[in-house]
Design a protein around this motif. Structure first.
Motif, PDB file in Angstrom:
ATOM      1  N   PRO A   6       0.792  -1.226   0.000  1.00 59.65           N
ATOM      2  CA  PRO A   6       0.000   0.000   0.000  1.00 59.65           C
ATOM      3  C   PRO A   6       0.828   1.282   0.000  1.00 59.65           C
ATOM      4  O   PRO A   6       0.308   2.366  -0.214  1.00 59.65           O
ATOM      5  CB  PRO A   6      -0.800  -0.106   1.297  1.00 59.65           C
ATOM      6  CG  PRO A   6       0.045  -0.961   2.176  1.00 59.65           C
ATOM      7  CD  PRO A   6       0.757  -1.920   1.266  1.00 59.65           C
ATOM      8  N   VAL A  45      -1.422   6.718   0.189  1.00 64.18           N
ATOM      9  CA  VAL A  45      -1.530   5.315   0.562  1.00 64.18           C
ATOM     10  C   VAL A  45      -2.553   4.685  -0.371  1.00 64.18           C
ATOM     11  O   VAL A  45      -3.632   5.234  -0.596  1.00 64.18           O
ATOM     12  CB  VAL A  45      -1.983   5.158   2.032  1.00 64.18           C
ATOM     13  CG1 VAL A  45      -2.134   3.687   2.391  1.00 64.18           C
ATOM     14  CG2 VAL A  45      -1.002   5.850   2.969  1.00 64.18           C
ATOM     15  N   THR A  48      -4.319  -2.452  -1.389  1.00 65.36           N
ATOM     16  CA  THR A  48      -3.459  -3.596  -1.694  1.00 65.36           C
ATOM     17  C   THR A  48      -4.028  -4.414  -2.851  1.00 65.36           C
ATOM     18  O   THR A  48      -3.310  -5.171  -3.482  1.00 65.36           O
ATOM     19  CB  THR A  48      -3.304  -4.509  -0.466  1.00 65.36           C
ATOM     20  OG1 THR A  48      -4.598  -4.928  -0.046  1.00 65.36           O
ATOM     21  CG2 THR A  48      -2.589  -3.801   0.656  1.00 65.36           C
ATOM     22  N   THR A  65      -8.574   4.243  10.140  1.00 67.72           N
ATOM     23  CA  THR A  65      -8.391   2.924   9.539  1.00 67.72           C
ATOM     24  C   THR A  65      -9.412   2.722   8.431  1.00 67.72           C
ATOM     25  O   THR A  65     -10.601   2.978   8.616  1.00 67.72           O
ATOM     26  CB  THR A  65      -8.553   1.812  10.595  1.00 67.72           C
ATOM     27  OG1 THR A  65      -7.578   1.995  11.619  1.00 67.72           O
ATOM     28  CG2 THR A  65      -8.387   0.427   9.977  1.00 67.72           C
ATOM     29  N   SER A  76      -8.364  -6.455   4.201  1.00 66.30           N
ATOM     30  CA  SER A  76      -7.191  -5.699   4.641  1.00 66.30           C
ATOM     31  C   SER A  76      -7.677  -4.500   5.437  1.00 66.30           C
ATOM     32  O   SER A  76      -8.755  -3.956   5.158  1.00 66.30           O
ATOM     33  CB  SER A  76      -6.334  -5.235   3.455  1.00 66.30           C
ATOM     34  OG  SER A  76      -7.045  -4.314   2.645  1.00 66.30           O
ATOM     35  N   ILE A  78      -5.974  -0.869   6.835  1.00 66.56           N
ATOM     36  CA  ILE A  78      -4.807   0.008   6.832  1.00 66.56           C
ATOM     37  C   ILE A  78      -5.053   1.120   7.834  1.00 66.56           C
ATOM     38  O   ILE A  78      -6.025   1.872   7.708  1.00 66.56           O
ATOM     39  CB  ILE A  78      -4.540   0.576   5.429  1.00 66.56           C
ATOM     40  CG1 ILE A  78      -4.255  -0.571   4.451  1.00 66.56           C
ATOM     41  CG2 ILE A  78      -3.379   1.575   5.468  1.00 66.56           C
ATOM     42  CD1 ILE A  78      -4.088  -0.135   3.010  1.00 66.56           C
ATOM     43  N   ILE A 115       2.423   3.388   7.932  1.00 68.81           N
ATOM     44  CA  ILE A 115       1.057   2.875   8.029  1.00 68.81           C
ATOM     45  C   ILE A 115       1.161   1.432   8.517  1.00 68.81           C
ATOM     46  O   ILE A 115       2.201   0.776   8.384  1.00 68.81           O
ATOM     47  CB  ILE A 115       0.277   2.972   6.691  1.00 68.81           C
ATOM     48  CG1 ILE A 115       1.009   2.297   5.530  1.00 68.81           C
ATOM     49  CG2 ILE A 115      -0.022   4.409   6.358  1.00 68.81           C
ATOM     50  CD1 ILE A 115       0.460   0.961   5.209  1.00 68.81           C
ATOM     51  N   LEU A 117      -0.592  -2.289   8.279  1.00 69.31           N
ATOM     52  CA  LEU A 117      -1.464  -3.126   7.452  1.00 69.31           C
ATOM     53  C   LEU A 117      -1.712  -4.458   8.143  1.00 69.31           C
ATOM     54  O   LEU A 117      -0.770  -5.174   8.474  1.00 69.31           O
ATOM     55  CB  LEU A 117      -0.809  -3.389   6.087  1.00 69.31           C
ATOM     56  CG  LEU A 117      -1.485  -4.447   5.203  1.00 69.31           C
ATOM     57  CD1 LEU A 117      -2.877  -4.009   4.771  1.00 69.31           C
ATOM     58  CD2 LEU A 117      -0.608  -4.770   3.999  1.00 69.31           C
TER      59      LEU A 117
END
Length: 137
Positions: A6, A45, A48, A65, A76, A78, A115, A117
């Motif tokens: 990301p 960002v 993914t 988030t 996912s 982040i 970040i 993940l």
């Protein structure tokens, strides 16, 4: 489905696989359930992989988030996104869609900008580097 990092390929902290690791911010040992990717505050960002944004939350511990359902049981999350330019819940995303910019993670505030993940397969935490295809590199 192909997944991508990301942010950058610079891993600041690995997934701890359930083993407690030292937290500079909290000055204790705790598990690290994701992978931290180093970045610069304000840096874009990206997702993914393709999917649907299922939640956008602000938490006192993890900051902002964004959670994405990539289908086939893969999600996912982040964390550490800035308040500005966050993507909206319900948005369909593609690999590389910008979901926000690097902000702060209160529970990891002593670390350099990054970040966090976390990825799950069928609800179970997994090492994101394995899903991203970087394990063992």
């Amino acid at each position: 489905v192909i997944f991508y990092s990301p942010l950058s390929l610079a891993v600041a902290k690995d997934y701890s696989m359930g083993i407690p690791v030292f937290s500079q911010t909290m000055n204790d040992y705790r598990t690290h359930n994701g992978v931290d990717f180093a970045g610069i505050k304000g840096e874009n960002v990206k997702t993914t992989g393709e999917g649907t944004v299922v939640s956008v939350t602000k938490d006192a511990i993890w900051g902002n988030t964004v959670t994405i359902d990539h289908h086939n049981g893969i999600t996912s999350a982040i964390s550490g996104l800035a308040d500005e330019a966050l993507i909206a819940t319900g948005t369909e995303v593609y690999t590389g869609t910008i979901i926000g910019t690097v902000g702060e993670i209160p529970v990891e505030g002593a670390d350099n900008p990054h970040i966090h993940l976390e990825m799950r397969v069928n609800g179970q935490l997994v090492d994101p580097l394995e899903i991203l295809g970087f394990a063992g590199e």
